[in-house]
Scaffold this motif. Sequence first.
Motif, PDB file in Angstrom:
ATOM      1  N   LEU A   1       1.797  -0.558   3.824  1.00 46.58           N
ATOM      2  CA  LEU A   1       2.823  -1.222   4.281  1.00 46.58           C
ATOM      3  C   LEU A   1       4.691  -0.279   4.164  1.00 46.58           C
ATOM      4  CD1 LEU A   1       1.561  -2.958   0.580  1.00 46.58           C
ATOM      5  CD2 LEU A   1       2.008  -3.970   2.864  1.00 46.58           C
ATOM      6  N   PRO A   2       5.193  -1.128   4.713  1.00 46.11           N
ATOM      7  CA  PRO A   2       6.408  -0.980   5.358  1.00 46.11           C
ATOM      8  C   PRO A   2       6.974  -0.172   3.954  1.00 46.11           C
ATOM      9  CG  PRO A   2       5.995  -2.788   6.298  1.00 46.11           C
ATOM     10  CD  PRO A   2       4.884  -2.693   5.284  1.00 46.11           C
ATOM     11  N   ILE A   3       8.233   0.787   4.204  1.00 49.99           N
ATOM     12  CA  ILE A   3       8.833   1.740   3.025  1.00 49.99           C
ATOM     13  C   ILE A   3      10.310   1.766   4.353  1.00 49.99           C
ATOM     14  CG2 ILE A   3       7.443   1.984   0.946  1.00 49.99           C
ATOM     15  CD1 ILE A   3       7.671   4.227   2.077  1.00 49.99           C
ATOM     16  N   GLY A   4      11.603   1.331   2.970  1.00 52.37           N
ATOM     17  CA  GLY A   4      12.617   1.506   3.625  1.00 52.37           C
ATOM     18  C   GLY A   4      13.656   2.084   3.399  1.00 52.37           C
TER      19      GLY A   4
ATOM     20  N   PHE B   1      10.233  -5.763   3.762  1.00 52.33           N
ATOM     21  CA  PHE B   1       8.366  -6.211   3.748  1.00 52.33           C
ATOM     22  C   PHE B   1       7.925  -5.992   4.364  1.00 52.33           C
ATOM     23  CE2 PHE B   1       9.203  -8.595  -0.521  1.00 52.33           C
ATOM     24  CZ  PHE B   1       9.516  -7.357  -1.429  1.00 52.33           C
ATOM     25  N   CYS B   2       7.875  -6.686   5.839  1.00 49.30           N
ATOM     26  CA  CYS B   2       7.635  -6.735   7.205  1.00 49.30           C
ATOM     27  C   CYS B   2       7.834  -5.503   7.954  1.00 49.30           C
ATOM     28  CB  CYS B   2       7.958  -7.606   8.024  1.00 49.30           C
ATOM     29  SG  CYS B   2       7.708  -9.420   7.172  1.00 49.30           S
ATOM     30  N   GLY B   3       8.327  -4.369   8.314  1.00 46.17           N
ATOM     31  CA  GLY B   3       9.394  -3.444   8.584  1.00 46.17           C
ATOM     32  C   GLY B   3       9.663  -3.056   9.574  1.00 46.17           C
TER      33      GLY B   3
ATOM     34  N   PRO C   1      12.692  -3.232  -4.494  1.00 46.76           N
ATOM     35  CA  PRO C   1      12.479  -2.500  -5.917  1.00 46.76           C
ATOM     36  C   PRO C   1      11.651  -0.982  -5.447  1.00 46.76           C
ATOM     37  CG  PRO C   1      12.610  -4.106  -6.432  1.00 46.76           C
ATOM     38  CD  PRO C   1      13.308  -4.524  -5.123  1.00 46.76           C
ATOM     39  N   GLY C   2      10.535  -1.925  -3.878  1.00 46.39           N
ATOM     40  CA  GLY C   2       9.501  -1.554  -3.609  1.00 46.39           C
ATOM     41  C   GLY C   2       8.737  -1.398  -2.596  1.00 46.39           C
ATOM     42  N   PRO C   3       7.890  -1.570  -1.849  1.00 46.18           N
ATOM     43  CA  PRO C   3       7.393  -2.400  -0.761  1.00 46.18           C
ATOM     44  C   PRO C   3       6.314  -3.713  -1.084  1.00 46.18           C
ATOM     45  CG  PRO C   3       5.682  -0.477  -1.224  1.00 46.18           C
ATOM     46  CD  PRO C   3       6.747  -0.768  -2.443  1.00 46.18           C
TER      47      PRO C   3
ATOM     48  N   ALA D   1       9.395   4.270   7.096  1.00 44.72           N
ATOM     49  CA  ALA D   1       7.565   5.141   6.727  1.00 44.72           C
ATOM     50  C   ALA D   1       6.706   3.820   6.112  1.00 44.72           C
ATOM     51  CB  ALA D   1       7.776   6.496   6.233  1.00 44.72           C
ATOM     52  N   PHE D   2       5.288   4.481   6.103  1.00 43.21           N
ATOM     53  CA  PHE D   2       4.724   3.361   5.719  1.00 43.21           C
ATOM     54  C   PHE D   2       3.965   4.487   3.756  1.00 43.21           C
ATOM     55  CE2 PHE D   2       5.140   1.967   9.985  1.00 43.21           C
ATOM     56  CZ  PHE D   2       5.046   0.691   9.802  1.00 43.21           C
ATOM     57  N   ASN D   3       4.017   3.519   3.575  1.00 49.28           N
ATOM     58  CA  ASN D   3       2.809   3.794   2.319  1.00 49.28           C
ATOM     59  C   ASN D   3       1.657   4.290   2.127  1.00 49.28           C
ATOM     60  OD1 ASN D   3       1.971   1.519   1.400  1.00 49.28           O
ATOM     61  ND2 ASN D   3       2.870   1.453  -0.104  1.00 49.28           N
TER      62      ASN D   3
END
Length: 426
Positions: free
Chosen positions: A394-397, A173-175, A356-358, A388-390
Motif C-alpha cells: 500500500l502507498p505511503i507518503g 491512499f492511491c499513491g 494517519p496511515g495507508p 514508498a510502499f509498505n
Amino acid sequence: MPVAPFPLSVHEISRRVRAGAAAPLAAARASLAAIDEMDSVIRAWSHVVGPDALEAPEEGTGGRLAGVPIGVKDVIDVAGMPTGFGVPALTGGAARFDACCVGMLRAAGAVPVGKTVTAEFAFRTPGATRNPHALDHTPGGSSSGSAAAVAAGMVPAALGTQTGGSMIRPAAFCGVVGFKPGFGQVFRDGMKLTCESLDTIGWYSNTVEDAQAIAQVLIADDGDDNRASDRPLTIAVQLGNPNAALCPESQREIARACEAWRAQGVRCESVEAAAETGLLLRAHDVIMHYEFARSLMPVVARHGDCLSPVLRRAVAHGLAIGAGEYREMLAVQASLRHAWGPRYGGADLILTPSTPGPAPRGLSHTGDGVFNKIWSVLGWPCLHLPTAFNQAGLPIGMQLVGNWGDDRRLLAMGRKLHHLLTQQGE
C-alpha cells in the motif's frame, strides 16, 4: 491487478503533439482503451465519452497541454457530459457549458475524456471506486475516481476537489501526486459548491512536474516560483494532532525524508501546534456543516429520498448551528490564515502527514481526513508526495504545505524535494 502510470507524462504528450510527432487525439484514444480495459474492476468513471465523440484540442497542436487526456470529478461541469454529483438518481442531461477550470484546460489543448466517480455530493458516502493497489481497501474520498484513474494509468491527470481532505487523502491512499491549491486560486464557476468558504479545485498526476504543467494553466503566474534565498531551505515538521495518532510506517517514512533532506542542507525543525490545531478542527467542523447544510438544504427538500441518511443528518446538524458560532469560526479562520510568520517563523514549508496511515481495508468509508482539515480551513496550498510502499504493497507518503499565495513556489520546491526522495529524475 498490476498498476502502472499512464505510459506518457503530461509533459511528454504535449511535447510530442506540439512537435507533430503524435496526433492531437492519440493519447486520448489510448486513455479510452485503458479505461475500457480496466474500469470494470476499478470503477473510477461515472461517464466516458465514446471514441467518435472526442473533441480535438481547441488550440490544435500549439497549446501548453496539447493532446493531454484528463478526467473531471463529477461535481464539475463538462460541456456535453452529465453531472451527477455521485447520486445516480439525480444525473440529468448534459451540461451546456464547461466549468471555468475545464474551459481553461481545454483552451490549453487538454482533452476531457470523462467524469470520475465522487462520493455523494463530495461528502462522506463513497461511490463505487476501488483502490487500484488493493481492491478491498478504500481509495479515499471524495475525489476517489480521479485519484484511482491516475493511479491505474487510465489518464495522466484528473481534476478533483477538497473541502476537508478530499484531494490529499485519495492521493495518499492511491499513491499519486495530489495538489490542492490555496483557497481562491482556481475559479470555481461550473462546480457544485457545497461549502463557500472551503471548497477548492485541485488535481492529480504522476509527477510534480506534471502538476506544475497544469498549475501553469489554472493558477495566475506571480513570477515568483523560485525565489532565491541566501539561507538554507527550512521545513517546519508538524506531526502532532489531538484527534489522531500517526502510524509507525508513516513516522518512519517522514523521518527518512527529513534525514535525506538534511543531508542536502535542508533544515527540518519540529514544531508543536496542539492549541491551534484543535481550534482549527473545530472551526472546520462548524464552517463546513453550516455551509454544507444551506447548500444542500434545497436538494434534501426536493430529493431527500435519493440521498443517504448520513448526508441528511449532516444537513440537519448544520442547520442547527447558530449564525453567531459560525461567524466566530469564520473570524478564527481569517485571523489564523495570515499567521504563518508568528507561528512558523522563517520556515519555507510545513511537512506534515497526509493521513494517519495507508488506506484502510473496506469500501464503506473513505478514511480519516483529520490531517487535512486544518489546512483546508486555513486555505493554504497542499502537495501530497507519494514516496514508498509498505510491506502490504500500500502507498505511503507525506504532504508539504505552503504559505498563503505560495502555490507555484510550493510546487517548485516540492518537485526538488520529491526528486531527492525518489531519485526518479522528474
